[in-house]
Design a protein around this motif. Structure first.
Motif, mmCIF file in Angstrom:
data_model
loop_
_atom_site.group_PDB
_atom_site.id
_atom_site.type_symbol
_atom_site.label_atom_id
_atom_site.label_comp_id
_atom_site.label_asym_id
_atom_site.label_seq_id
_atom_site.Cartn_x
_atom_site.Cartn_y
_atom_site.Cartn_z
ATOM 1 N N GLY A 182 0.823 -1.241 -0.061
ATOM 2 C CA GLY A 182 -0.066 0.185 -0.069
ATOM 3 C C GLY A 182 0.860 1.124 0.111
ATOM 4 N N ALA A 183 1.974 1.292 0.703
ATOM 5 C CA ALA A 183 2.674 2.319 0.836
ATOM 6 C C ALA A 183 3.587 2.605 -0.470
ATOM 7 C CB ALA A 183 4.094 2.208 2.006
ATOM 8 N N ALA A 184 4.000 1.445 -1.281
ATOM 9 C CA ALA A 184 4.473 1.620 -2.486
ATOM 10 C C ALA A 184 3.702 2.144 -3.515
ATOM 11 C CB ALA A 184 4.888 0.267 -3.154
ATOM 12 N N ASP A 185 2.231 1.911 -3.476
ATOM 13 C CA ASP A 185 1.296 2.477 -4.258
ATOM 14 C C ASP A 185 1.324 3.826 -4.085
ATOM 15 O OD1 ASP A 185 0.894 -0.051 -5.565
ATOM 16 O OD2 ASP A 185 -0.699 -0.627 -4.523
ATOM 17 N N ALA A 186 1.221 4.285 -3.074
ATOM 18 C CA ALA A 186 1.064 5.582 -2.641
ATOM 19 C C ALA A 186 2.336 6.623 -3.020
ATOM 20 C CB ALA A 186 0.721 5.843 -1.134
ATOM 21 N N LEU A 187 3.373 5.909 -2.833
ATOM 22 C CA LEU A 187 4.700 6.735 -3.118
ATOM 23 C C LEU A 187 4.695 6.852 -4.833
ATOM 24 C CD1 LEU A 187 7.270 5.361 -0.575
ATOM 25 C CD2 LEU A 187 6.138 7.667 -0.507
ATOM 26 N N ASN A 188 4.462 5.689 -5.469
ATOM 27 C CA ASN A 188 4.572 5.689 -6.797
ATOM 28 C C ASN A 188 3.471 6.897 -7.469
ATOM 29 O OD1 ASN A 188 6.272 3.638 -7.562
ATOM 30 N ND2 ASN A 188 4.719 2.101 -7.197
ATOM 31 N N GLN A 189 2.276 6.952 -6.792
ATOM 32 C CA GLN A 189 1.277 8.015 -7.157
ATOM 33 C C GLN A 189 1.879 9.334 -6.860
ATOM 34 O OE1 GLN A 189 -1.802 7.928 -8.370
ATOM 35 N NE2 GLN A 189 -2.322 5.706 -8.465
ATOM 36 N N ALA A 190 2.404 9.677 -5.770
ATOM 37 C CA ALA A 190 2.986 11.067 -5.504
ATOM 38 C C ALA A 190 4.021 11.160 -6.240
ATOM 39 C CB ALA A 190 3.585 10.724 -3.969
ATOM 40 N N PHE A 191 4.950 10.476 -6.580
ATOM 41 C CA PHE A 191 6.015 10.663 -7.314
ATOM 42 C C PHE A 191 6.043 10.564 -8.824
ATOM 43 C CE2 PHE A 191 8.142 10.021 -3.117
ATOM 44 C CZ PHE A 191 8.071 11.282 -2.769
ATOM 45 N N GLY A 192 4.858 10.046 -9.279
ATOM 46 C CA GLY A 192 4.776 9.718 -10.686
ATOM 47 C C GLY A 192 5.568 8.817 -11.597
ATOM 48 N N THR A 193 5.511 7.660 -10.806
ATOM 49 C CA THR A 193 6.621 6.597 -11.046
ATOM 50 C C THR A 193 5.577 5.344 -10.914
ATOM 51 O OG1 THR A 193 8.985 5.497 -10.925
ATOM 52 C CG2 THR A 193 7.707 6.339 -8.947
ATOM 53 N N ASP A 194 6.339 4.067 -11.372
ATOM 54 C CA ASP A 194 5.814 2.826 -11.081
ATOM 55 C C ASP A 194 7.036 1.950 -10.706
ATOM 56 O OD1 ASP A 194 7.276 2.219 -13.311
ATOM 57 O OD2 ASP A 194 5.549 1.343 -14.500
ATOM 58 N N ALA A 195 8.207 2.676 -10.271
ATOM 59 C CA ALA A 195 9.366 1.815 -9.900
ATOM 60 C C ALA A 195 9.591 1.411 -8.539
ATOM 61 C CB ALA A 195 10.616 2.828 -10.048
ATOM 62 N N ILE A 196 8.534 2.041 -7.767
ATOM 63 C CA ILE A 196 8.785 1.475 -6.168
ATOM 64 C C ILE A 196 7.825 0.158 -5.979
ATOM 65 C CG2 ILE A 196 8.348 2.278 -3.842
ATOM 66 C CD1 ILE A 196 8.720 5.133 -5.031
ATOM 67 N N ARG A 197 8.465 -0.829 -5.623
ATOM 68 C CA ARG A 197 7.711 -1.989 -5.394
ATOM 69 C C ARG A 197 7.539 -2.279 -3.853
ATOM 70 N NH1 ARG A 197 5.785 -2.900 -10.604
ATOM 71 N NH2 ARG A 197 7.633 -2.642 -12.067
ATOM 72 N N GLY A 198 6.284 -3.084 -3.584
ATOM 73 C CA GLY A 198 6.124 -3.729 -2.155
ATOM 74 C C GLY A 198 7.000 -4.680 -2.072
ATOM 75 N N GLY A 199 7.406 -4.889 -0.794
ATOM 76 C CA GLY A 199 8.477 -5.960 -0.433
ATOM 77 C C GLY A 199 10.109 -5.377 -0.615
ATOM 78 N N LEU A 200 10.150 -3.836 -1.098
ATOM 79 C CA LEU A 200 11.508 -3.414 -1.188
ATOM 80 C C LEU A 200 12.107 -3.438 0.358
ATOM 81 C CD1 LEU A 200 13.986 -1.842 -2.638
ATOM 82 C CD2 LEU A 200 12.494 0.217 -2.073
ATOM 83 N N THR A 201 13.314 -3.872 0.623
ATOM 84 C CA THR A 201 13.847 -3.680 1.787
ATOM 85 C C THR A 201 14.235 -2.397 2.005
ATOM 86 O OG1 THR A 201 14.714 -6.196 1.646
ATOM 87 C CG2 THR A 201 15.784 -4.760 3.138
ATOM 88 N N ILE A 202 13.900 -1.804 3.099
ATOM 89 C CA ILE A 202 14.410 -0.573 3.531
ATOM 90 C C ILE A 202 15.530 -0.699 4.349
ATOM 91 C CG2 ILE A 202 13.490 1.594 4.792
ATOM 92 C CD1 ILE A 202 11.989 0.856 2.436
ATOM 93 N N GLY A 203 15.461 -1.628 5.317
ATOM 94 C CA GLY A 203 16.944 -1.690 6.060
ATOM 95 C C GLY A 203 16.749 -2.828 7.213
ATOM 96 N N VAL A 204 17.704 -2.874 8.151
ATOM 97 C CA VAL A 204 17.238 -3.758 9.315
ATOM 98 C C VAL A 204 17.313 -3.025 10.624
ATOM 99 C CG1 VAL A 204 18.760 -5.412 10.650
ATOM 100 C CG2 VAL A 204 18.969 -5.292 7.907
#
Length: 264
Positions: A182-204
């Motif tokens: 859901g956050a990935a979809d929101a960020l894609n909408q905000a920044f006009g891209t489709d490159a951000i994927r759900g499940g992307l590792t943010i960190g540890v």
């Protein structure tokens, strides 16, 4: 459609899912809890940012920043713990056997590209099944969601709990933080891209919490490190309970092994 409206539409599904999950989560059995910490205090939750995440932001020309009391230093972003609570049951007496939350009010993370700035603040860690981190979402100075699931927490990579009796703290390192769909979809909408994927590792993540004052003194070392024995199965489960606020799945295995060993 404006950026704010597109972002709001993308996060509303996540916010609704969080509300529904909250209604069904934390169903306790009739058994009494073995420990309750009504007011969890200090210290901090931090995330060492994964190079894949920072590289992706760089390629999209999105700049991360901090909000409020958060700090970003040496590749790690840190959020002070401001409150929360935890109730611990014996494994099998309730599902999940650890219930509660860790709150981080007054701090957060910003993501900026040009005139577009998305703010993610007031994080809350929930040890439910699955464990998640939710937060407030704002853009353009307006609140789009008071609480939406932002990150998924994977406790299978958690390292053994490290306790410091002198300092009265427990430290947990190793929980993998991943971007929710859901956050990935929101960020894609905000920044006009489709490159951000759900499940992307943010960190540890590394979490440092104050141990409750009523707990027996613990030896140096982790629950599994051979640094000494605990005073009984309840103490081990309480420590596991605090840990499970950030990694319910991984620590549950520790608690079950120790409880079984004491019963045997």
């Amino acid at each position: 459609m404006s950026i704010r409206r597109r972002l709001a539409a993308a996060v509303v599904t996540g916010a609704a899912a969080l509300t529904l999950a909250g209604l069904g989560a934390g169903t306790a059995a009739a058994a009494d809890p073995i420990a309750t910490i009504p007011d969890l205090t200090g210290q901090s939750s931090s995330v060492r940012l994964d190079s894949g995440f920072t590289d992706a932001l760089g390629q999209l020309q999105v700049t991360p920043g901090t909000i409020g009391d958060a700090t970003l230093q040496d590749g790690s972003v840190r959020f002070p713990i401001t409150g929360g609570n935890v109730t611990v049951y014996r494994p099998g007496d309730a599902d999940p056997y650890v219930q509660g939350r860790i709150e981080h009010d007054g701090s957060g993370l910003s993501l900026t590209k040009g005139d577009t700035k998305v703010e993610l603040t007031d994080f809350v860690i929930d040890p439910g099944n699955p464990a998640t981190l939710s937060g407030k979402v704002s853009a353009g100075g307006q609140t789009l969601a008071e609480s939406a699931v932002l990150f998924d927490l994977d406790g299978s990579t958690l390292q053994p709990i490290q306790t410091d009796a002198a300092a009265g703290t427990a430290t947990l390192t190793g929980t993998t933080v991943r971007l929710s769909s859901g956050a990935a979809d929101a960020l894609n909408q905000a920044f006009g891209t489709d490159a951000i994927r759900g499940g992307l590792t943010i960190g540890v993540a590394t979490i440092v919490v104050n141990l409750p004052g009523q707990m027996p003194a613990m030896p140096q070392g982790g629950v599994e490190t051979g640094g000494g024995s605990t005073s009984g199965p309840d103490t081990a489960l309480v420590l596991a309970g605090v840990a499970a606020l950030v990694a319910a799945g991984g620590v549950g295995l520790v608690a079950r092994r120790r409880a079984g060993a004491h019963r045997g």
